[in-house]
Enzyme design. Structure first.
Site, PDB file in Angstrom:
ATOM      1  N   GLY A   5       5.020   0.683   7.441  1.00 54.23           N
ATOM      2  CA  GLY A   5       4.606  -0.707   7.568  1.00 54.23           C
ATOM      3  C   GLY A   5       5.730  -1.697   7.357  1.00 54.23           C
ATOM      4  O   GLY A   5       5.697  -2.804   7.895  1.00 54.23           O
ATOM      5  N   GLU A  60       7.156  -2.012  10.684  1.00 51.95           N
ATOM      6  CA  GLU A  60       6.201  -2.693  11.561  1.00 51.95           C
ATOM      7  C   GLU A  60       6.229  -4.197  11.330  1.00 51.95           C
ATOM      8  O   GLU A  60       6.113  -4.979  12.280  1.00 51.95           O
ATOM      9  CB  GLU A  60       4.801  -2.134  11.336  1.00 51.95           C
ATOM     10  N   GLU A  97       4.955   7.688   9.899  1.00 51.06           N
ATOM     11  CA  GLU A  97       3.545   7.998   9.644  1.00 51.06           C
ATOM     12  C   GLU A  97       3.127   9.393  10.091  1.00 51.06           C
ATOM     13  O   GLU A  97       2.227   9.991   9.488  1.00 51.06           O
ATOM     14  CB  GLU A  97       2.653   6.946  10.316  1.00 51.06           C
ATOM     15  N   ALA A 114       0.847  -1.189   0.000  1.00 49.88           N
ATOM     16  CA  ALA A 114       0.000   0.000   0.000  1.00 49.88           C
ATOM     17  C   ALA A 114       0.884   1.241   0.000  1.00 49.88           C
ATOM     18  O   ALA A 114       1.481   1.575   1.007  1.00 49.88           O
ATOM     19  CB  ALA A 114      -0.899  -0.005   1.227  1.00 49.88           C
TER      20      ALA A 114
END
Length: 287
Positions: free
Chosen positions: A134, A137, A157, A89
């Protein structure tokens, strides 16, 4: 030994996530059809399994999984290797989503990352390039992280007026401490490999090689160290550590006792003792 490759897309508004890899030393004996969290299944293919998965479906609505296999002679999955395909994404994709689409999309990504965290085997994230948002993460969901000195990683972010949504606000403080985690998230700071090592975000930092896979090679070396150990012991050791870190010491010791008890009736424990007595390499079967 079995090897599996799978995509590890940087998501949740990741600016770019390139050359981040995972290696999981998998020491669990598997039945006629093996299953991992999230109904992740494929027919048993004995020794070697090559799999590519976690690539986003059209529109990012779901994560597709696909497999192919090379069959040899054993029936134990020993190593899992997950390699990112630079697909996930990105900001352009996120910009096309409505407000009502973002929440469910992020929830799917969070669930996928949780699947990695809950794998009952050691997992290693090898970061040879960028792991932002991400991507980091996903690495934080692994047991061990290694990186090239030239790698770049961070939870960025807040630059996008959002927060980490794939577990970053929870796993980063557990990895490096609350105060420093707040500093990194508040500032959206990007660290190189040396800086990440200095704050305890990664376990090993290596000078990048000409092939650009120094961290990946180190991850494979670590996985090879893990492979000879008892499969059941590896599984319950991870469980004891993970659950014990979430509770007080007295409760943690009780968890350790319960996990130790799971190894006592195993054939592997007896094989380990016999191999030690006979001064040979044990032949564990995960039972």
């Amino acid at each position: 030994m079995a090897v599996a490759a799978s995509a590890a897309p940087g998501a949740l508004g990741t600016l770019q996530a390139s050359r981040a890899r995972l290696v999981a030393a998998c020491c669990a004996r598997l039945g006629p059809r093996w299953r991992l969290p999230g109904s992740w299944t494929c027919p048993r293919v004995d020794s070697t399994i090559w799999a590519r998965g976690w690539t986003p479906a059209a529109g990012g609505a779901a994560w597709q999984r696909g497999y192919s296999a090379e069959v040899k002679t054993e029936d134990e999955l020993r190593v899992r290797y997950l390699e990112e395909e630079n697909r996930g994404a990105d900001l352009k994709e996120r910009a096309k989503m409505s407000s009502s689409e973002v929440g469910p999309f992020v929830s799917k990504i969070r669930a996928m990352i949780n699947e990695i965290a809950n794998l009952p085997v050691p997992t290693i994230a090898a970061i040879d390039g960028l792991a932002l948002g991400g991507g980091l993460e996903l690495a934080l969901a692994c047991d061990i992280r290694v990186a090239a000195s030239s790698a770049k990683m961070g939870l960025v972010e807040t630059k996008l007026a959002i927060i980490p949504g794939g577990g970053g606000t929870q796993r980063l403080p557990r990895a490096i401490g609350m105060s420093l985690a707040k500093e990194l998230i508040f500032s959206a700071r990007v660290l190189d490999g040396q800086e990440a090592k200095s704050v305890g975000l990664i376990s090993h930092v290596l000078e990048q090689n000409q092939e650009g896979d120094a961290a990946y090679r180190k991850a494979l070396d670590l996985a090879r160290e893990f492979l000879p150990q008892g499969p059941v012991a590896m599984r319950v050791a991870k469980l004891a550590i993970n659950q014990g870190m979430e509770v007080d010491l007295v409760t943690g010791l009780a968890i350790e006792e319960a996990c130790y008890a799971q190894t006592i009736p195993t054939k592997d424990r007896l094989e380990g003792l016999l191999a030690f007595k006979e001064k040979r390499t044990p032949r564990y079967k995960g039972e």
